[in-house]
Scaffold this active site. Structure first.
Site, PDB file in Angstrom:
ATOM      1  N   ARG A  23      12.322 -23.202 -23.924  1.00 22.14           N
ATOM      2  CA  ARG A  23      11.429 -22.708 -22.952  1.00 22.14           C
ATOM      3  C   ARG A  23      11.877 -22.766 -21.576  1.00 22.14           C
ATOM      4  O   ARG A  23      11.344 -22.966 -20.580  1.00 22.14           O
ATOM      5  CB  ARG A  23       9.893 -23.213 -22.827  1.00 22.14           C
ATOM      6  CG  ARG A  23       9.251 -22.907 -24.329  1.00 22.14           C
ATOM      7  CD  ARG A  23       8.944 -21.431 -24.380  1.00 22.14           C
ATOM      8  NE  ARG A  23       7.927 -21.431 -25.402  1.00 22.14           N
ATOM      9  CZ  ARG A  23       6.542 -21.310 -25.286  1.00 22.14           C
ATOM     10  NH1 ARG A  23       6.161 -21.204 -23.913  1.00 22.14           N
ATOM     11  NH2 ARG A  23       5.640 -21.145 -26.258  1.00 22.14           N
ATOM     12  N   ARG A  27       7.168 -21.392 -16.412  1.00 20.42           N
ATOM     13  CA  ARG A  27       6.498 -21.226 -15.539  1.00 20.42           C
ATOM     14  C   ARG A  27       6.889 -22.593 -14.361  1.00 20.42           C
ATOM     15  O   ARG A  27       6.229 -22.603 -13.361  1.00 20.42           O
ATOM     16  CB  ARG A  27       4.910 -21.321 -15.685  1.00 20.42           C
ATOM     17  CG  ARG A  27       4.491 -20.087 -16.132  1.00 20.42           C
ATOM     18  CD  ARG A  27       3.151 -20.151 -16.909  1.00 20.42           C
ATOM     19  NE  ARG A  27       3.238 -20.770 -18.182  1.00 20.42           N
ATOM     20  CZ  ARG A  27       2.480 -21.168 -18.921  1.00 20.42           C
ATOM     21  NH1 ARG A  27       1.315 -20.830 -18.636  1.00 20.42           N
ATOM     22  NH2 ARG A  27       2.831 -21.751 -20.175  1.00 20.42           N
ATOM     23  N   ARG A  36       6.786 -13.181 -12.473  1.00 23.21           N
ATOM     24  CA  ARG A  36       5.788 -13.147 -13.367  1.00 23.21           C
ATOM     25  C   ARG A  36       4.757 -12.333 -12.581  1.00 23.21           C
ATOM     26  O   ARG A  36       3.705 -11.620 -13.261  1.00 23.21           O
ATOM     27  CB  ARG A  36       5.384 -14.570 -14.104  1.00 23.21           C
ATOM     28  CG  ARG A  36       4.067 -14.474 -14.619  1.00 23.21           C
ATOM     29  CD  ARG A  36       4.364 -13.990 -16.200  1.00 23.21           C
ATOM     30  NE  ARG A  36       3.178 -14.128 -16.705  1.00 23.21           N
ATOM     31  CZ  ARG A  36       2.162 -13.071 -16.787  1.00 23.21           C
ATOM     32  NH1 ARG A  36       2.059 -12.183 -15.937  1.00 23.21           N
ATOM     33  NH2 ARG A  36       0.906 -13.315 -17.489  1.00 23.21           N
ATOM     34  N   ASP A  73       8.779 -13.040 -26.832  1.00 20.82           N
ATOM     35  CA  ASP A  73       7.998 -14.164 -27.279  1.00 20.82           C
ATOM     36  C   ASP A  73       7.941 -14.060 -28.847  1.00 20.82           C
ATOM     37  O   ASP A  73       8.341 -12.987 -29.379  1.00 20.82           O
ATOM     38  CB  ASP A  73       6.364 -13.781 -27.044  1.00 20.82           C
ATOM     39  CG  ASP A  73       5.554 -15.064 -27.020  1.00 20.82           C
ATOM     40  OD1 ASP A  73       5.584 -16.133 -26.522  1.00 20.82           O
ATOM     41  OD2 ASP A  73       5.049 -15.179 -27.958  1.00 20.82           O
ATOM     42  N   TYR A 150      -0.553 -17.957 -36.828  1.00 16.04           N
ATOM     43  CA  TYR A 150      -1.375 -17.162 -35.652  1.00 16.04           C
ATOM     44  C   TYR A 150      -2.053 -16.153 -36.329  1.00 16.04           C
ATOM     45  O   TYR A 150      -3.186 -15.524 -35.648  1.00 16.04           O
ATOM     46  CB  TYR A 150      -0.171 -16.747 -34.528  1.00 16.04           C
ATOM     47  CG  TYR A 150       0.146 -17.858 -33.664  1.00 16.04           C
ATOM     48  CD1 TYR A 150      -0.739 -18.365 -32.615  1.00 16.04           C
ATOM     49  CD2 TYR A 150       1.574 -18.351 -33.645  1.00 16.04           C
ATOM     50  CE1 TYR A 150      -0.382 -19.384 -31.895  1.00 16.04           C
ATOM     51  CE2 TYR A 150       1.877 -19.367 -32.731  1.00 16.04           C
ATOM     52  CZ  TYR A 150       0.815 -19.862 -31.945  1.00 16.04           C
ATOM     53  OH  TYR A 150       1.220 -20.809 -31.128  1.00 16.04           O
TER      54      TYR A 150
HETATM   55  O1  CP3 Z   1      13.312 -19.507 -22.029  1.00 17.89           O
HETATM   56  C1  CP3 Z   1      12.338 -19.543 -22.988  1.00 17.89           C
HETATM   57  O2  CP3 Z   1      12.456 -19.920 -24.029  1.00 17.89           O
HETATM   58  C2  CP3 Z   1      11.509 -18.133 -22.791  1.00 17.89           C
HETATM   59  C3  CP3 Z   1      11.203 -17.399 -24.035  1.00 17.89           C
HETATM   60  C4  CP3 Z   1      10.112 -17.771 -24.970  1.00 17.89           C
HETATM   61  C5  CP3 Z   1       8.982 -17.507 -24.484  1.00 17.89           C
HETATM   62  N1  CP3 Z   1       7.937 -17.970 -25.860  1.00 17.89           N
HETATM   63  C6  CP3 Z   1       8.269 -17.199 -23.218  1.00 17.89           C
HETATM   64  C7  CP3 Z   1       6.742 -17.291 -22.839  1.00 17.89           C
HETATM   65  C8  CP3 Z   1      10.203 -18.204 -26.030  1.00 17.89           C
HETATM   66  C9  CP3 Z   1      11.532 -18.584 -26.843  1.00 17.89           C
HETATM   67  C10 CP3 Z   1       8.969 -18.630 -26.625  1.00 17.89           C
HETATM   68  C11 CP3 Z   1       8.838 -18.932 -28.040  1.00 17.89           C
HETATM   69  C12 CP3 Z   1       7.295 -19.179 -28.439  1.00 17.89           C
HETATM   70  N2  CP3 Z   1       6.088 -18.531 -28.058  1.00 17.89           N
HETATM   71  C13 CP3 Z   1       6.963 -20.264 -29.461  1.00 17.89           C
HETATM   72  C14 CP3 Z   1       7.882 -20.943 -30.166  1.00 17.89           C
HETATM   73  C15 CP3 Z   1       8.556 -22.094 -29.267  1.00 17.89           C
HETATM   74  C16 CP3 Z   1       7.103 -23.419 -29.234  1.00 17.89           C
HETATM   75  O3  CP3 Z   1       7.173 -23.664 -28.051  1.00 17.89           O
HETATM   76  O4  CP3 Z   1       6.823 -23.995 -30.193  1.00 17.89           O
HETATM   77  C17 CP3 Z   1       5.498 -20.252 -29.423  1.00 17.89           C
HETATM   78  C18 CP3 Z   1       4.738 -20.981 -30.363  1.00 17.89           C
HETATM   79  C19 CP3 Z   1       5.055 -18.923 -28.751  1.00 17.89           C
HETATM   80  C20 CP3 Z   1       3.508 -18.645 -28.376  1.00 17.89           C
HETATM   81  C21 CP3 Z   1       3.325 -18.490 -27.146  1.00 17.89           C
HETATM   82  N3  CP3 Z   1       3.554 -17.660 -26.126  1.00 17.89           N
HETATM   83  C22 CP3 Z   1       2.231 -19.560 -26.565  1.00 17.89           C
HETATM   84  C23 CP3 Z   1       1.536 -20.545 -27.258  1.00 17.89           C
HETATM   85  C24 CP3 Z   1       2.206 -18.874 -25.297  1.00 17.89           C
HETATM   86  C25 CP3 Z   1       1.110 -19.711 -24.216  1.00 17.89           C
HETATM   87  C26 CP3 Z   1       1.193 -21.128 -23.771  1.00 17.89           C
HETATM   88  C27 CP3 Z   1       2.398 -21.427 -23.356  1.00 17.89           C
HETATM   89  O5  CP3 Z   1       3.240 -22.504 -23.772  1.00 17.89           O
HETATM   90  O6  CP3 Z   1       2.828 -20.833 -22.117  1.00 17.89           O
HETATM   91  C28 CP3 Z   1       2.923 -18.106 -25.175  1.00 17.89           C
HETATM   92  C29 CP3 Z   1       3.187 -17.230 -23.650  1.00 17.89           C
HETATM   93  C30 CP3 Z   1       4.682 -17.475 -23.184  1.00 17.89           C
HETATM   94  N4  CP3 Z   1       5.841 -17.312 -23.861  1.00 17.89           N
HETATM   95  C31 CP3 Z   1       4.831 -17.870 -21.899  1.00 17.89           C
HETATM   96  C32 CP3 Z   1       6.487 -17.659 -21.672  1.00 17.89           C
HETATM   97  C33 CP3 Z   1       7.276 -18.103 -20.574  1.00 17.89           C
HETATM   98  C34 CP3 Z   1       4.141 -18.113 -20.447  1.00 17.89           C
HETATM   99  C35 CP3 Z   1       3.050 -16.976 -20.325  1.00 17.89           C
HETATM  100  C36 CP3 Z   1       3.035 -16.553 -18.932  1.00 17.89           C
HETATM  101  O7  CP3 Z   1       4.061 -16.653 -18.037  1.00 17.89           O
HETATM  102  O8  CP3 Z   1       2.105 -15.993 -18.337  1.00 17.89           O
END
Ligand code: CP3
Length: 345
Positions: A23, A27, A36, A73, A150
């Site tokens: 990640r 943020r 964003r 994502d 999910y």
């Molecule tokens: O640099 C990176 O890795 C960015 C790319 C990326 C995102 N999500 C961007 C994202 C990757 C590789 C993911 C994978 C992801 N998404 C996983 C697997 C990895 C892990 O952490 O276990 C999972 C379970 C998700 C599902 C998901 N997407 C959740 C649970 C959330 C919200 C909670 C959170 O952690 O932010 C997201 C949203 C998300 N995906 C954000 C980002 C940067 C934040 C949303 C925003 O900016 O508004």
């Protein structure tokens, strides 16, 4: 290209420890929050290849990292199969109409899903071009089990009771869903490689809620099929599996022909190495909460992990899970510098 990351995964000698951060585009970076803010909706940003490219490069501009990861994502796939997806800021991702019956699963559109995911391939190729071979680009997907979790649960959960209920009450139904997902995940990753991804990461974020036996049947088995198929199509592209909570099952994980295994922070890195020897590259496993500590304690924690792997080239430093959104970017700098300082081989 700076190939340390690929070299470590492929077992070639490396002169220092490679690192990237799960990640890493997110943020905790003010520049991410700025990009964003131009989008109301998170998925709208994911559909804009220029924005995806911009945020994927931000952490590389700030820190000396050894890989970029495509910005997208894991929940793109269920959405492309026809499930409505909402990101609610206090709650994370939500599917308002989760899957419960055979009819729901039969109704998923697996014919047109890949066509609808073309925007992800655009993000991959745009990012690949912009990263200009500075470092390799990682493509990714969720594991079938984690995506199904999910889709059946409708949102993240502590216990994942709904999908575990399905597992024991109608296992064939769950297998139907997992099979569909495994086919799509395979083609999705294949297309990311064709669009420019140099390595693949499979996030099995919720594999750890399973029993050892059901992990083998409902999660690892599908990942094994995906890897076997990808190896046929792209023999030189390394695949890393990350099962959060999978430290207990490393003996199973080393048997599925992946190049790397990501580990969370619950298992000591030395013990993990003892279990996998040099069969795979290990990736991990600093507790992301270490980054709330002071600079000195961060350095010490990094030193322990990195020095313990000094005589192994198959090691990639990372956090044990994604970085938290309220981490101070200067602390990340301290972590990166410490990996460089202690990671000379
Ligand atoms: O640099 C990176 O890795 C960015 C790319 C990326 C995102 N999500 C961007 C994202 C990757 C590789 C993911 C994978 C992801 N998404 C996983 C697997 C990895 C892990 O952490 O276990 C999972 C379970 C998700 C599902 C998901 N997407 C959740 C649970 C959330 C919200 C909670 C959170 O952690 O932010 C997201 C949203 C998300 N995906 C954000 C980002 C940067 C934040 C949303 C925003 O900016 O508004």
């Amino acid at each position: 290209m700076r190939t340390l990351f690929l070299d470590a995964l492929l077992g070639k000698p490396v002169e220092q420890t490679p690192l990237w951060i799960m990640r890493q585009a997110g943020r905790y970076l003010p520049e991410y929050r700025k990009t964003r803010a131009k989008f109301n909706d998170f998925m709208q940003m994911c559909r804009n290849s220029e924005a995806c490219c911009e945020v994927a490069l931000q952490p590389l501009d700030r820190y000396e990292l050894d890989a970029a990861i495509v910005f997208s994502d894991i929940l793109t796939i269920p959405e492309a199969m026809g499930m409505e997806l909402k990101f609610i800021s206090s709650k994370g991702p939500v599917f308002p109409t989760p899957l419960t019956t055979q009819k729901d699963i039969d109704g998923l559109d697996d014919k047109n899903a890949l066509e609808k995911l073309k925007y992800v391939m655009d993000a991959v190729s745009t990012t690949k071009l912009a990263v200009k071979n500075r470092v390799p680009l990682i493509g990714f997907s969720g594991s079938p089990w984690t995506l199904a979790a999910y889709m059946v649960e409708g949102q993240g959960s502590k216990q994942f009771t709904e999908i575990r209920k399905m597992l024991y009450s109608v296992p064939f139904l769950l297998h139907t869903l997992l099979k569909k997902l495994a086919h799509i995940v395979t083609d999705y990753l294949d297309q990311q490689i064709q669009a420019g991804a140099d390595a693949i990461m499979i996030f099995d974020t919720w594999g750890g809620v399973l029993t050892e036996k059901s992990y083998a049947l409902f999660s690892l088995n599908y990942m094994r099929h995906i890897i076997a198929e990808l190896k046929e199509r792209h023999p030189n592209v390394p695949v890393t599996l990350f099962t959060k909570g999978g430290g207990l099952w490393l003996d199973q994980l080393v048997q599925v022909n992946c190049s790397g295994v990501g580990i969370d922070w619950s298992i000591d890195i030395m013990r993990a190495r003892g279990l996998v020897a040099d069969k795979v590259a290990l990736q991990g496993n600093l507790d992301p909460a270490v980054l709330y500590g002071d600079h000195n304690s961060i350095r010490n924690q990094v030193k322990y992990i990195v020095e313990s792997q000094k005589c192994h080239s198959k090691f990639v430093f990372n956090l044990g899970h994604g970085i938290y959104p309220d981490i101070d970017p200067d602390k990340v700098k301290t972590m990166v510098n410490a990996v460089r300082e202690f990671g000379m081989k």
